[in-house]
Design a protein around this motif. Structure first.
Motif, mmCIF file in Angstrom:
data_model
loop_
_atom_site.group_PDB
_atom_site.id
_atom_site.type_symbol
_atom_site.label_atom_id
_atom_site.label_comp_id
_atom_site.label_asym_id
_atom_site.label_seq_id
_atom_site.Cartn_x
_atom_site.Cartn_y
_atom_site.Cartn_z
ATOM 1 N N VAL A 181 0.790 -1.281 -0.156
ATOM 2 C CA VAL A 181 -0.124 -0.082 -0.102
ATOM 3 C C VAL A 181 0.889 1.095 -0.009
ATOM 4 N N VAL A 182 0.718 2.083 -1.091
ATOM 5 C CA VAL A 182 1.550 3.220 -1.280
ATOM 6 C C VAL A 182 0.769 4.340 -1.830
ATOM 7 N N VAL A 183 1.042 5.700 -1.242
ATOM 8 C CA VAL A 183 0.495 6.784 -1.978
ATOM 9 C C VAL A 183 1.879 7.745 -2.343
ATOM 10 N N ALA A 184 1.672 8.164 -3.648
ATOM 11 C CA ALA A 184 2.841 8.733 -4.315
ATOM 12 C C ALA A 184 2.976 10.211 -3.725
ATOM 13 N N PRO A 185 4.319 10.574 -3.257
ATOM 14 C CA PRO A 185 4.539 11.562 -2.602
ATOM 15 C C PRO A 185 3.733 13.186 -2.813
ATOM 16 N N GLY A 186 3.561 13.354 -4.042
ATOM 17 C CA GLY A 186 2.997 14.444 -4.503
ATOM 18 C C GLY A 186 1.200 14.528 -4.226
ATOM 19 N N TYR A 187 0.883 13.357 -3.615
ATOM 20 C CA TYR A 187 -0.411 13.077 -3.405
ATOM 21 C C TYR A 187 -0.953 12.964 -1.814
ATOM 22 N N ARG A 188 0.305 12.835 -0.905
ATOM 23 C CA ARG A 188 0.138 12.856 0.349
ATOM 24 C C ARG A 188 -0.432 13.923 1.018
ATOM 25 N N GLY A 189 -1.203 13.636 2.311
ATOM 26 C CA GLY A 189 -1.885 14.489 2.952
ATOM 27 C C GLY A 189 -3.474 14.756 2.389
ATOM 28 N N GLN A 190 -3.956 13.715 1.558
ATOM 29 C CA GLN A 190 -5.070 14.030 1.147
ATOM 30 C C GLN A 190 -6.016 12.782 1.309
ATOM 31 N N ARG A 191 -5.565 11.870 2.347
ATOM 32 C CA ARG A 191 -6.352 10.879 2.755
ATOM 33 C C ARG A 191 -6.645 9.537 1.593
ATOM 34 N N LEU A 192 -5.414 9.631 0.851
ATOM 35 C CA LEU A 192 -5.649 8.517 -0.379
ATOM 36 C C LEU A 192 -5.103 7.261 0.326
ATOM 37 N N GLY A 193 -4.432 7.284 1.382
ATOM 38 C CA GLY A 193 -4.095 5.805 1.983
ATOM 39 C C GLY A 193 -5.248 5.140 2.305
ATOM 40 N N GLU A 194 -6.264 5.900 3.002
ATOM 41 C CA GLU A 194 -7.608 5.493 3.497
ATOM 42 C C GLU A 194 -8.373 5.198 2.363
ATOM 43 N N ARG A 195 -8.156 5.899 1.360
ATOM 44 C CA ARG A 195 -9.306 5.489 -0.059
ATOM 45 C C ARG A 195 -8.679 4.372 -0.723
ATOM 46 N N VAL A 196 -7.355 4.235 -0.812
ATOM 47 C CA VAL A 196 -6.734 2.998 -1.301
ATOM 48 C C VAL A 196 -7.112 1.914 -0.721
ATOM 49 N N MET A 197 -7.234 1.742 0.524
ATOM 50 C CA MET A 197 -7.401 0.689 1.552
ATOM 51 C C MET A 197 -8.882 0.541 1.627
ATOM 52 N N ARG A 198 -9.781 1.388 1.579
ATOM 53 C CA ARG A 198 -11.145 1.191 1.494
ATOM 54 C C ARG A 198 -11.414 0.224 -0.013
ATOM 55 N N GLU A 199 -10.960 0.857 -1.059
ATOM 56 C CA GLU A 199 -11.091 0.243 -2.331
ATOM 57 C C GLU A 199 -10.500 -1.263 -2.247
ATOM 58 N N ALA A 200 -9.521 -1.585 -1.819
ATOM 59 C CA ALA A 200 -8.936 -2.933 -1.657
ATOM 60 C C ALA A 200 -9.623 -3.774 -0.755
ATOM 61 N N ILE A 201 -10.289 -3.231 0.309
ATOM 62 C CA ILE A 201 -10.882 -3.961 1.417
ATOM 63 C C ILE A 201 -12.518 -4.335 0.296
ATOM 64 N N ALA A 202 -13.116 -3.377 -0.358
ATOM 65 C CA ALA A 202 -13.943 -3.832 -1.113
ATOM 66 C C ALA A 202 -13.785 -4.579 -2.139
ATOM 67 N N ALA A 203 -12.560 -4.723 -2.772
ATOM 68 C CA ALA A 203 -12.351 -5.427 -3.831
ATOM 69 C C ALA A 203 -12.097 -7.150 -3.373
ATOM 70 N N CYS A 204 -11.624 -7.137 -2.100
ATOM 71 C CA CYS A 204 -11.346 -8.372 -1.421
ATOM 72 C C CYS A 204 -12.499 -9.133 -1.026
ATOM 73 N N GLY A 205 -13.694 -8.061 -0.574
ATOM 74 C CA GLY A 205 -15.118 -8.549 -0.228
ATOM 75 C C GLY A 205 -15.738 -9.183 -1.843
ATOM 76 N N LYS A 206 -15.481 -8.455 -2.801
ATOM 77 C CA LYS A 206 -16.092 -9.232 -4.014
ATOM 78 C C LYS A 206 -15.390 -10.126 -4.615
#
Length: 154
Positions: free
Chosen positions: A79-104
């Motif tokens: 799990v990684v957020v590109a340096p230029g995109y940090r501070g925008q809660r994308l870590g949470e977003r990518v994890m929520r998307e990954a959790i949803a994908a695992c559920g499917k």
């Protein structure tokens, strides 16, 4: 910021997309974290690669392994957020998307991660619980964590 979510197998990605994916992972996990280890570990062909993209630029990424005959749990890693995109809660977003994908992909399966120890609180906020003592992985303290399977309403 309008982000698109893309989930693909390694062989479905273009050479340019592969370059961006591996460059981000190496720039952060090897260079930024000063951790020389084999980032390209041979597991990518079996994984699904979840990317958050902004106008085709890689903003965040996670690697997913679905539960199957050899593993009863789904796994999320890299799990990684590109340096230029940090501070925008994308870590949470990518994890929520990954959790949803695992559920499917694997309904009813537990989701496991190997988390950098300093991120326990972050992953805990997403429903993960620590299941191991702290250990070193490539010189960085980690803990194993799991997230129980989602209950499916009947």
């Amino acid at each position: 910021m309008a982000l698109t979510v893309d989930i693909a197998r390694l062989d479905a990605l273009t050479p340019g997309e592969l370059h961006d994916l591996f460059r981000l992972r190496i720039d952060v996990f090897v260079v930024e974290q000063n951790c020389p280890y084999p980032e390209i570990d041979g597991k990518d062909p079996e994984a699904l690669h979840l990317r958050l993209l902004e106008d085709g630029r890689l903003a965040a990424y996670a690697r997913i392994f679905a539960a199957d005959a050899t593993a009863s749990e789904a796994r999320i890693g890299r799990v990684v957020v590109a340096p230029g995109y940090r501070g925008q809660r994308l870590g949470e977003r990518v994890m929520r998307e990954a959790i949803a994908a695992c559920g499917k992909l694997a309904p009813g399966a537990v989701i496991a991660i190997s988390a950098q120890a300093h991120l326990q609180r972050f992953y805990g906020s997403l429903g993960f619980s620590v299941t191991s003592a702290e250990y070193l992985e490539d010189g960085i303290p980690h803990v194993d964590m799991i997230r129980p399977a989602e209950r499916i309403a009947s």
